[in-house]
Design a protein around this motif. Structure first.
Motif, PDB file in Angstrom:
ATOM      1  N   THR A 204       0.826  -1.209   0.000  1.00  0.00           N
ATOM      2  CA  THR A 204       0.000   0.000   0.000  1.00  0.00           C
ATOM      3  C   THR A 204       0.858   1.256   0.000  1.00  0.00           C
ATOM      4  N   SER A 205       1.928   1.260   0.799  1.00  0.00           N
ATOM      5  CA  SER A 205       2.816   2.427   0.853  1.00  0.00           C
ATOM      6  C   SER A 205       3.480   2.678  -0.494  1.00  0.00           C
ATOM      7  N   VAL A 206       3.938   1.624  -1.133  1.00  0.00           N
ATOM      8  CA  VAL A 206       4.569   1.777  -2.448  1.00  0.00           C
ATOM      9  C   VAL A 206       3.574   2.342  -3.453  1.00  0.00           C
ATOM     10  N   LEU A 207       2.352   1.805  -3.458  1.00  0.00           N
ATOM     11  CA  LEU A 207       1.332   2.257  -4.403  1.00  0.00           C
ATOM     12  C   LEU A 207       0.967   3.721  -4.171  1.00  0.00           C
ATOM     13  N   VAL A 208       0.721   4.084  -2.911  1.00  0.00           N
ATOM     14  CA  VAL A 208       0.358   5.466  -2.600  1.00  0.00           C
ATOM     15  C   VAL A 208       1.510   6.410  -2.901  1.00  0.00           C
ATOM     16  N   THR A 209       2.719   6.009  -2.547  1.00  0.00           N
ATOM     17  CA  THR A 209       3.881   6.877  -2.741  1.00  0.00           C
ATOM     18  C   THR A 209       4.154   7.114  -4.219  1.00  0.00           C
ATOM     19  N   VAL A 210       4.132   6.063  -5.013  1.00  0.00           N
ATOM     20  CA  VAL A 210       4.440   6.193  -6.443  1.00  0.00           C
ATOM     21  C   VAL A 210       3.384   7.040  -7.155  1.00  0.00           C
ATOM     22  N   THR A 211       2.112   6.732  -6.934  1.00  0.00           N
ATOM     23  CA  THR A 211       1.057   7.466  -7.637  1.00  0.00           C
ATOM     24  C   THR A 211       0.981   8.924  -7.192  1.00  0.00           C
TER      25      THR A 211
ATOM     26  N   PRO B  29      13.836   0.636   2.557  1.00  0.00           N
ATOM     27  CA  PRO B  29      13.729   1.270   1.235  1.00  0.00           C
ATOM     28  C   PRO B  29      14.006   2.759   1.245  1.00  0.00           C
ATOM     29  N   VAL B  30      13.447   3.480   2.230  1.00  0.00           N
ATOM     30  CA  VAL B  30      13.594   4.929   2.225  1.00  0.00           C
ATOM     31  C   VAL B  30      15.013   5.347   2.631  1.00  0.00           C
ATOM     32  N   VAL B  31      15.650   4.595   3.535  1.00  0.00           N
ATOM     33  CA  VAL B  31      17.034   4.893   3.897  1.00  0.00           C
ATOM     34  C   VAL B  31      17.954   4.682   2.697  1.00  0.00           C
ATOM     35  N   LEU B  32      17.745   3.582   1.984  1.00  0.00           N
ATOM     36  CA  LEU B  32      18.534   3.303   0.790  1.00  0.00           C
ATOM     37  C   LEU B  32      18.329   4.388  -0.259  1.00  0.00           C
ATOM     38  N   LEU B  33      17.081   4.796  -0.450  1.00  0.00           N
ATOM     39  CA  LEU B  33      16.790   5.843  -1.422  1.00  0.00           C
ATOM     40  C   LEU B  33      17.427   7.167  -1.029  1.00  0.00           C
ATOM     41  N   PHE B  34      17.379   7.486   0.251  1.00  0.00           N
ATOM     42  CA  PHE B  34      17.949   8.761   0.711  1.00  0.00           C
ATOM     43  C   PHE B  34      19.458   8.815   0.475  1.00  0.00           C
TER      44      PHE B  34
END
Length: 278
Positions: free
Chosen positions: A75-82, A256-261
């Motif tokens: 759900t977080s991935v879907l909401v975040t991407v869209t 995921p968010v730490v890696l992305l940051f």
């Protein structure tokens, strides 16, 4: 005198590196401690919380995944991407209209859009809940998508607009002479030129949407539409005595968010420096 200046420079550099090392430890150690506690048992966490696990097992991570973290992550991935796509596109198109098109009352329109920066989300909770309930969007994916987009458009528009103001006007004139319409000029010329600030706004919105808690808590109540921050609170309330499972769920959510940051921090700084810093 020269030797003295050189000695002071070395001392300054040593203190600077020592400070940065201490700062890195303060930031990284809590994350590492959280990951390690996911491999421990309850007895190890309470008995010696700062030691390494006596037995390395992914059982707690598997339990956390099976107890809802997988659904919350989806759900977080879907909401975040869209919401990221919607927010950046709307903001970039609005910034283009405010900076490259002569429209009536452009300054007033800019002030109204940027005025959204001063609206605190908590102030609008009650009317928003009533409105979404009346529209049948309460406790749905669409509620979070609309809210995340609406409340981030002013800030994202502000950043992209500041960058577009410094783009040369000759580009628009050349595009017009080549027969490009507004949409073609925006999509094929202006938007690629704004790649640094677009990248920054994408990363900033991802960090916001991934960690947002207030809207996700108020506007969702079912397990199928809850994001990770709310889902982890639910996991803690249901399995609060199984601390390794809770820590494992937190580690999965943070990874995921730490890696992305860490992968995108250079682009965030560069985009903001090239845009607002000009």
């Amino acid at each position: 005198m020269v030797n003295r200046i050189g000695f002071l420079g070395v001392i300054t550099r040593v203190f600077l590196w020592a400070f940065l090392l201490c700062l890195a430890v303060v930031v990284v150690y809590p994350l590492l401690w959280m990951v390690l506690n996911g491999f421990k048992t309850n007895g190890e966490i309470f008995g010696n919380p700062f030691s390494l696990p006596s037995h390395w097992s992914f059982d707690s991570y598997q339990k956390a995944w099976n107890r809802g973290v997988s659904n919350y992550l989806t759900t977080s991935v879907l909401v975040t991407v869209t919401s990221t796509i919607a927010t950046v596109f709307v903001s970039a198109w609005a910034a283009y209209g405010l900076t490259r098109v002569n429209i009536p009352f452009s300054k007033l329109t800019t002030g109204v859009i940027l005025g959204g920066l001063m609206l605190a989300p908590s102030v609008a909770l009650v009317p928003l809940v009533k409105m979404f309930q009346a529209m049948g969007l309460y406790n749905s994916f669409w509620a979070l998508l609309i809210l995340y987009t609406a409340f981030r458009v002013p800030f994202t528009t502000f950043l992209i607009r500041a960058y577009m103001l410094d783009l040369p006007r000759e580009v628009d004139e050349a595009a017009e002479m080549d027969g490009c319409g507004r949409w073609t000029a925006f999509w094929r010329i202006i938007l690629p030129m704004c790649k640094p600030i677009i990248t920054s706004t994408v990363l900033l919105h991802i960090l916001f949407a991934w960690n947002e808690y207030l809207f996700a808590m108020v506007f969702t109540s079912g397990a199928g539409v809850q994001t990770l921050p709310v889902g982890l609170m639910s996991l803690m309330s249901k399995h609060g005595t199984e601390f390794p499972v809770v820590f494992a769920g937190m580690a999965i959510a943070a990874f995921p968010v730490v890696l992305l940051f860490f992968a995108g921090q250079r682009y965030i700084v560069k985009g903001l420096a090239d845009g607002v810093g000009k």
